[in-house]
Design a protein around this motif. Structure first.
Motif, PDB file in Angstrom:
ATOM      1  N   ARG A   1      -2.283   3.604   3.697  1.00 52.45           N
ATOM      2  CA  ARG A   1      -2.095   3.543   5.147  1.00 52.45           C
ATOM      3  C   ARG A   1      -1.457   4.845   5.642  1.00 52.45           C
ATOM      4  O   ARG A   1      -0.651   5.452   4.939  1.00 52.45           O
ATOM      5  CB  ARG A   1      -1.223   2.354   5.539  1.00 52.45           C
TER       6      ARG A   1
ATOM      7  N   ALA B   1      -4.215  -6.031   6.765  1.00 52.17           N
ATOM      8  CA  ALA B   1      -5.199  -5.016   6.428  1.00 52.17           C
ATOM      9  C   ALA B   1      -6.559  -5.403   6.974  1.00 52.17           C
ATOM     10  O   ALA B   1      -6.864  -6.584   7.213  1.00 52.17           O
ATOM     11  CB  ALA B   1      -5.284  -4.854   4.909  1.00 52.17           C
ATOM     12  N   LYS B   2      -7.400  -4.409   7.216  1.00 48.67           N
ATOM     13  CA  LYS B   2      -8.766  -4.668   7.639  1.00 48.67           C
ATOM     14  C   LYS B   2      -9.564  -5.228   6.464  1.00 48.67           C
ATOM     15  O   LYS B   2      -9.409  -4.785   5.322  1.00 48.67           O
ATOM     16  CB  LYS B   2      -9.424  -3.371   8.129  1.00 48.67           C
TER      17      LYS B   2
ATOM     18  N   GLU C   1     -10.821   6.843   8.679  1.00 55.11           N
ATOM     19  CA  GLU C   1      -9.651   6.092   9.111  1.00 55.11           C
ATOM     20  C   GLU C   1     -10.039   5.031  10.139  1.00 55.11           C
ATOM     21  O   GLU C   1     -10.904   5.256  10.997  1.00 55.11           O
ATOM     22  CB  GLU C   1      -8.598   7.030   9.718  1.00 55.11           C
ATOM     23  N   THR C   2      -9.346   3.887  10.045  1.00 64.70           N
ATOM     24  CA  THR C   2      -9.562   2.784  10.977  1.00 64.70           C
ATOM     25  C   THR C   2      -8.231   2.389  11.597  1.00 64.70           C
ATOM     26  O   THR C   2      -7.213   2.262  10.887  1.00 64.70           O
ATOM     27  CB  THR C   2     -10.172   1.561  10.258  1.00 64.70           C
TER      28      THR C   2
ATOM     29  N   PRO D   1      -4.883   0.488  -1.827  1.00 62.74           N
ATOM     30  CA  PRO D   1      -4.714   0.600  -0.374  1.00 62.74           C
ATOM     31  C   PRO D   1      -3.892   1.826   0.003  1.00 62.74           C
ATOM     32  O   PRO D   1      -2.975   2.227  -0.702  1.00 62.74           O
ATOM     33  CB  PRO D   1      -3.968  -0.691  -0.011  1.00 62.74           C
TER      34      PRO D   1
ATOM     35  N   LEU E   1      -2.799   3.401  10.655  1.00 60.14           N
ATOM     36  CA  LEU E   1      -4.217   3.549  10.338  1.00 60.14           C
ATOM     37  C   LEU E   1      -4.492   3.150   8.897  1.00 60.14           C
ATOM     38  O   LEU E   1      -3.650   3.348   8.016  1.00 60.14           O
ATOM     39  CB  LEU E   1      -4.659   5.011  10.539  1.00 60.14           C
ATOM     40  N   ASP E   2      -5.659   2.597   8.676  1.00 63.43           N
ATOM     41  CA  ASP E   2      -6.136   2.311   7.328  1.00 63.43           C
ATOM     42  C   ASP E   2      -7.012   3.481   6.892  1.00 63.43           C
ATOM     43  O   ASP E   2      -7.955   3.862   7.597  1.00 63.43           O
ATOM     44  CB  ASP E   2      -6.938   1.006   7.310  1.00 63.43           C
ATOM     45  N   ASN E   3      -6.702   4.070   5.749  1.00 64.44           N
ATOM     46  CA  ASN E   3      -7.416   5.257   5.275  1.00 64.44           C
ATOM     47  C   ASN E   3      -8.263   4.900   4.066  1.00 64.44           C
ATOM     48  O   ASN E   3      -7.742   4.502   3.032  1.00 64.44           O
ATOM     49  CB  ASN E   3      -6.413   6.368   4.936  1.00 64.44           C
ATOM     50  N   ARG E   4      -9.572   5.079   4.229  1.00 63.18           N
ATOM     51  CA  ARG E   4     -10.492   4.813   3.138  1.00 63.18           C
ATOM     52  C   ARG E   4     -11.461   5.975   3.005  1.00 63.18           C
ATOM     53  O   ARG E   4     -11.443   6.919   3.801  1.00 63.18           O
ATOM     54  CB  ARG E   4     -11.244   3.510   3.372  1.00 63.18           C
TER      55      ARG E   4
ATOM     56  N   LEU F   1      -5.385   0.232  12.762  1.00 58.61           N
ATOM     57  CA  LEU F   1      -4.872  -1.103  12.461  1.00 58.61           C
ATOM     58  C   LEU F   1      -4.030  -1.646  13.608  1.00 58.61           C
ATOM     59  O   LEU F   1      -4.200  -2.794  14.018  1.00 58.61           O
ATOM     60  CB  LEU F   1      -4.035  -1.063  11.180  1.00 58.61           C
TER      61      LEU F   1
ATOM     62  N   PRO G   1       0.822  -1.211   0.000  1.00 61.45           N
ATOM     63  CA  PRO G   1       0.000   0.000   0.000  1.00 61.45           C
ATOM     64  C   PRO G   1       0.852   1.255   0.000  1.00 61.45           C
ATOM     65  O   PRO G   1       2.007   1.256   0.419  1.00 61.45           O
ATOM     66  CB  PRO G   1      -0.775  -0.124   1.324  1.00 61.45           C
TER      67      PRO G   1
END
Length: 233
Positions: free
Chosen positions: A148, A231-232, A185-186, A146, A178-181, A188, A69
């Motif tokens: 991050r 990854a989530k 953000e989520t 992806p 963090l996972d950025n979508r 990790l 990512p």
């Protein structure tokens, strides 16, 4: 005594008085010059500046976008005296002293937080496309690409003396991945990284080299951790 004799005596005494006056004035002038020289300030000694060296000697290969990512590396947040300070700091651990002390004649070329971030960016860039927070916000990407975000806080960056003639570098870093979508953000993962490295000499030069080596050790461990966090779904 004749008039001529009196004039002769007067001339000799007047000449002696004139010489004494000239000598006195000269002495005062000399004392004034010496006094002026004594108060002229000495030229200040500029502190020695240090950094982490030239960094990578070869350009990293471009990572495969399909596998890894894009990584957004936020500005590294310092704490305490590390906040925007370029001081080279040490602790006297053998006295039980909890005080951070600065070297009088040693400075970092940049605040330590900036130096550490640059070092991490170089290493992470060998495996990832690394962007700043501004670049990440402006990035146009497809939904399946992806992304991050890595946020870091520098908690300790000092030379710790175990004895008067023995010391080591201590670097402590808190990392949040963090996972950025599009939805936000989520979290990790989050972890505190600690690295120590013995100093080759009990002075600023030895401490700077040890801090550079400890930072490199921590960067390697951090890079492995970033790649290992799943990854989530």
């Amino acid at each position: 005594m004749s008039l001529i004799s009196c004039l002769s005596v007067f001339d000799r005494s007047g000449a002696r008085s004139e010489r004494r006056r000239v000598g006195a004035v000269g002495g005062l002038l000399l004392l004034s010059l010496l006094s002026a020289c004594s108060v002229i300030p000495e030229r200040p000694v500029r502190p020695t500046q240090y950094d982490f060296g030239p960094g990578l000697s070869t350009a990293p290969a471009t990572p495969a976008k399909a596998k890894l990512p894009v990584l957004v590396l936020a500005d590294l947040e310092p704490s305490g005296l590390l906040d925007s300070s370029s001081l080279v700091l040490y602790r006297l651990g053998y006295t039980g002293d909890q005080q951070l002390r600065p070297y009088a004649q040693a400075r970092w070329a940049l605040p330590p937080a900036q130096l550490v971030r640059l070092r991490l960016r170089d290493l992470l860039g060998t495996q990832h496309a690394v962007l700043s927070a501004t670049e990440g916000a402006a990035l146009q990407r497809s939904p399946d690409q992806p992304l991050r975000v890595l946020r870091l806080e520098l908690e300790e960056f000092s030379q710790v003396f175990e004895r008067a003639d023995q010391s080591s570098a201590l670097v402590r870093l808190r990392a949040t991945l963090l996972d950025n979508r599009a939805a936000g953000e989520t979290l990790l993962a989050q972890r505190v990284f600690v690295a120590r490295h013995p100093a080759s000499s009990p002075d600023a030069a030895g401490g700077v080299l040890a801090l550079t080596q400890a930072t490199d050790q921590l960067a390697q461990t951090l890079a492995q951790w970033v790649d290992a966090v799943p990854a989530k779904p």
